[in-house]
Structure formats: structure tokens, C-alpha cells
Design a protein around this motif. Structure first.
Motif: not given
Length: 503
Positions: A121, A128-130, A418, A421-422, A425, A433-434
């Protein structure tokens, strides 16, 4: 080590820099690796990956010793004796066993997967992608925990020996949260916000780990309204029986121990009067000592040679892990934290090797994560559950480690990466997060749920017929073990075929 981050996201999102058609420009240690053939490089990187898994196996036993020391910690409590009305000092355990199984054993043995997913991560932060490495590894790890580890634990007890879950209520709580974890993951991936993860979904995923701990504690204490009215068998106070002290090398009868116990140093043989510096020194001496009294007594030359080769193979790991402080310090906490740090370091190397394997072979990284990485990083789970099944009086910790590790995999192993990352973002892009390869991940979740039902049904059947989840007549134990392995092969095969587009 050469940097791989420049194109690692491309590799993990299905883009193949070489895909078997050209040179892979990345290397692990030396630039001349790029001059070798792709097949040879793939073979060498696979061997390096396997060697990392051996390292995880070696550190796990030391971690398990630390965890036992932490759990055995007690404190003096002053009470009034109702008979004599006098003050009595009693020693009570600091840790609740149900919470210890989840917070220490399950978390610690799942730490390789958690570290790997978190590293994945962090290196994909800003995209934009995990990263796909973490979720694939964690779902595959859940299947490895439930099937192969159960397959090993069921045959570990001696022939005819039965080991049952003493507190079935706590096990059912752990089982519920384990199943719900994967249902929850499917809901947020396919139902509420398809293909994306929002900040609040990541927060709630992590928060459910706390709810699991609270529910397990409430069940253990039989709190009204929130606990199941299940009968609890007496669980011994000292649930880890005292071990017979091992003899020093050169004694007439050295204790016969095998498997992972060969990784244990002889520090337990040091008398209590010896200071910690002597114990730590002994760790290094044991690490560089290849020949033991046991190996000298082996009559078979082939077996003796195999043992010598194995000891030589793991000698670097044993020397490295000798830097872990003795678990006699601070009730085992310092050694516990050091063990986790070493596990995280190995996980970092594993992520690099996975990138390279995907690059030189063209195999989809999700397939590698679902199979090789899941099995390798779950090795500490297998070792810990095997040791618990061998040494503990009941089956509680061996089986609780499996079900609770699966919960930890989702709530912490996927939730924390996650959340990282979220959060980024949300602050940087105001976008969710995509998730890449949602279809393959969702299919794996459905397959895991279906096969896990078949596993739990057999455990319940053994409980009703044999009276125990582990052990029993040898032939029935082996039949159960083979059945669990078949379920794992079905899960891995169908999930891999789905990712490759065959089904």
C-alpha cells in the motif's frame, strides 16, 4: 538492491513489462542479473523466495516462545479469604486467554501478510488504484489457514489422543467474525460501492477488529445479552504444560526434538542464576554450532548428511535471529517486538521478489500472491498452530489461531493498507480508492466461503462423533487431513483459473 518502485505499480496492476517476450530490466542485488535468461532468473528468484519462507519459519518459533512468556505473566492481587477473613496474596494472570489468542497469537502469526500488504500500500500511495499484492495474499492466506493448517493439526496428536475445544462459545464468536469478515469484504467490493473503497469503509473495516476483541472477551467472561449461553469445559490454568528441561550438548541423553523445535536455541538450559548477557551469548553460540549431540548419534549417513545440510542452510537465519533479545527480558515483550520487526523485514524482501517473478515469468501477480505468497507467509500460522496442537492440553489456541488469523487478515491486513491509501486519496484528490481485479477477488471470496462451509461441517461432525476436533483414531485423522487438502486444491485451482480468464 536496485529500486523497483518506478514501474512496480504497472507490474501489480496487470501490466507486464516483459510478459515473457523481452528483458526484465529490474534486478534484486546485482546488475548482471539482467544478462541471465528469464527462465534462470525466475528459478533463482523462486529459490530466494523459498529461502525467505524458511526464514519466516525459523523466526516463528522464537516468536511463539515470546508470546507464551507474555501470556504467562501474572500480577500479585490482594484478596480477603472468606474462611479466615485474612488478607491473602494471589497471583493472577494479566492476560485473558481469549484476547491473547486474538491480539497476540493471531496478530503475530499474521504479521507477515499484514507487513506485505502494508508495504504494498505504501509503495502504491498516490495512485488511484490499490496494490493487488496484499488482498490476493490475504485471501489466499485465509484458505491456507483454514485447510492445510487444519489438515496438519488434526494429525499432530498421538494416535488415539483427543484434543477438543474447551470453550466452544469463544470459538463460535471467532468463527462468526471470520465468516463475516469475508462477507463484509464482498459487500463493499460488489454491492455498496462497486470497484472502489471509500474512507469510511476502510475505517469501519479496521474498527471491526476492536469489536472482535470486545466480543471475544465478553464471551469468555459470559457477559449477559452479548454472549452465547454455551457450556464451557474447564480450561487448565496452565494451558501450556511445563516442558521437561533439555539437556546440554554432550550429556548422556540429549532430548530428542525435531522439526521446528530444532530451531530453538538451548537458552532454556541456562540456569536462572545466569545473567541475561550469558543467555544472549548462548544464542549466538547455538546459532553457529552446526553439530549437536543428537546429530552425532544418528546412525544413517544419509539422514546425518541431510540434517547437516539443513543446519547449514538455516545457519544464516539462526545467526540473524540471535540478535533478538532473550525472551526472559521484560516478560517477553522486547523479544516479541523484535520478532515482529524481523518478520516485517523479510516481508519487504518478499514484495521485491514477487515483482521480479511477475516481471520475468509473465505470471499474473494475483496468482503468485494467491498461491506462493499465501502459503509462504502463512507458514508462521502453520508452525504456531502445530506447536499449539502438540504442546497444549486443549485445541483452543491451535484452532483459534486459524479462525482469528482469518479475521485479522481482513480487519487489519486489508483494512490498514486501504485506510492508508483512502486517507491519502481523500486528502489529495477527494476521490475514493479504486480496486484492480475486483472480479477475480470477489470470485475468490465466494470460493473461499463455499469451501470453508465444507471444512466447518467436518469439524462439527468430528465433535459430535469423536468428541474432539483434533486427533482421534489414526485412519480417521488422516482421512480428515486429506479432505481438507482437497478443499484447498479446489479453491486454489478455480481461483487461479478465474484470474487467468479460463473460467
Amino acid at each position: 538492491m536496485a529500486p523497483l518502485n518506478s514501474n512496480s505499480s504497472e507490474i501489480m496492476h496487470g501490466g507486464s513489462i516483459n510478459s515473457g517476450h523481452g528483458k526484465c530490466p529490474f534486478y534484486l542485488l546485482f546488475h548482471f542479473e539482467t544478462t541471465l535468461g528469464l527462465g534462470l532468473r525466475g528459478f533463482l528468484y523462486f529459490l530466494a523466495l523459498a529461502y525467505c519462507f524458511i526464514g519466516l519459519s525459523a523466526i516463528t518459533d522464537r516468536f511463539f516462545r515470546c508470546m507464551e512468556t507474555v501470556v504467562k505473566q501474572s500480577r500479585a492481587v490482594e484478596e480477603i479469604d472468606p474462611t479466615t477473613n485474612s488478607k491473602v496474596i494471589r497471583n493472577k494472570k494479566v492476560w485473558n486467554y481469549a484476547v491473547a489468542d486474538i491480539a497476540l497469537l493471531a496478530f503475530g502469526t499474521s504479521f507477515p501478510q499484514i507487513s506485505l500488504a502494508t508495504i504494498d500500500a505504501i509503495r502504491n500511495i498516490g495512485g488511484l488504484y490499490a496494490g493487488g499484492l496484499g488482498p490476493g495474499t490475504l485471501v489466499g492466506s485465509a484458505a491456507f489457514d483454514l485447510f492445510p493448517i487444519h489438515a496438519v493439526c488434526v494429525v499432530v496428536p498421538k494416535a488415539g489422543e483427543l484434543k477438543t475445544i474447551a470453550d466452544i462459545g469463544v470459538w463460535l464468536v471467532g468463527l462468526f467474525w471470520s465468516f463475516w469478515a469475508y462477507i463484509w469484504l464482498y459487500i463493499i467490493l460488489e454491492v455498496w460501492t462497486p470497484n472502489v473503497i471509500t474512507l469510511w469503509e476502510a475505517l469501519f473495516t479496521v474498527g471491526q477488529y476492536g469489536l472482535l476483541l470486545m466480543h471475544a472477551y465478553a464471551q469468555d467472561k459470559r457477559w449477559p445479552f452479548v454472549s452465547l449461553p454455551m457450556k464451557r469445559d474447564e480450561r487448565p490454568e496452565d494451558w501450556v504444560p511445563e516442558e521437561t528441561p533439555r539437556c546440554r550438548k554432550g550429556d548422556e541423553d540429549p532430548h530428542n526434538y525435531s522439526g521446528i523445535h530444532e530451531e530453538q536455541s538451548l537458552e532454556d538450559n541456562i540456569p536462572q542464576k545466569d545473567d541475561l548477557a550469558s543467555i544472549w551469548k548462548r544464542q549466538f553460540i547455538d546459532a553457529v554450532t552446526l553439530e549437536t549431540a543428537e546429530s552425532r548419534k544418528v546412525n544413517s549417513p544419509c539422514l546425518s548428511l541431510a540434517k547437516a545440510f539443513w543446519k547449514l542452510l538455516i545457519a544464516p537465519w539462526r545467526f540473524l535471529f540471535a540478535f533478538v533479545p532473550p525472551y526472559q527480558i521484560a516478560h517477553g515483550w522486547i523479544a516479541f517486538l523484535f520478532s515482529l520487526a524481523f518478520i516485517a523485514g523479510i516481508a519487504y524482501v518478499v514484495t521485491k521478489l514477487t515483482d521480479l517473478l511477475s516481471c520475468v515469468t509473465g505470471i499474473h501477480p494475483y496468482t503468485i500472491a494467491l498461491t506462493a505468497l499465501a502459503a509462504g507467509t502463512s507458514w508462521p500460522d502453520l508452525v504456531a498452530s502445530k506447536i499449539a496442537a502438540e504442546r497444549q492440553i486443549t485445541a483452543d489456541s491451535a484452532i483459534a489461531n486459524i479462525t482469528c488469523s482469518n479475521s485479522v487478515n481482513i480487519y487489519v491486513g486489508i483494512g490498514v493498507p486501504w485506510l492508508i491509501n483512502t486517507t491519502y486519496n481523500y486528502i489529495a484528490y477527494k476521490e475514493p480508492l479504486r480496486i484492480e481485479n475486483v472480479g477475480g477477488l470477489s470470485f475468490s471470496l465466494l470460493m473461499f466461503f463455499a469451501t470453508s462451509v465444507g471444512c466447518i461441517v467436518v469439524l462439527v461432525f468430528r465433535r459430535l462423533t469423536l468428541g474432539a476436533e483434533l486427533g482421534g483414531p489414526r485412519h480417521w485423522a488422516w482421512i480428515t487431513s486429506i479432505y481438507f487438502m482437497m478443499l484447498w486444491l479446489i479453491f486454489v485451482t478455480l481461483s487461479s483459473l478465474r484470474v487467468s480468464g479460463v473460467i
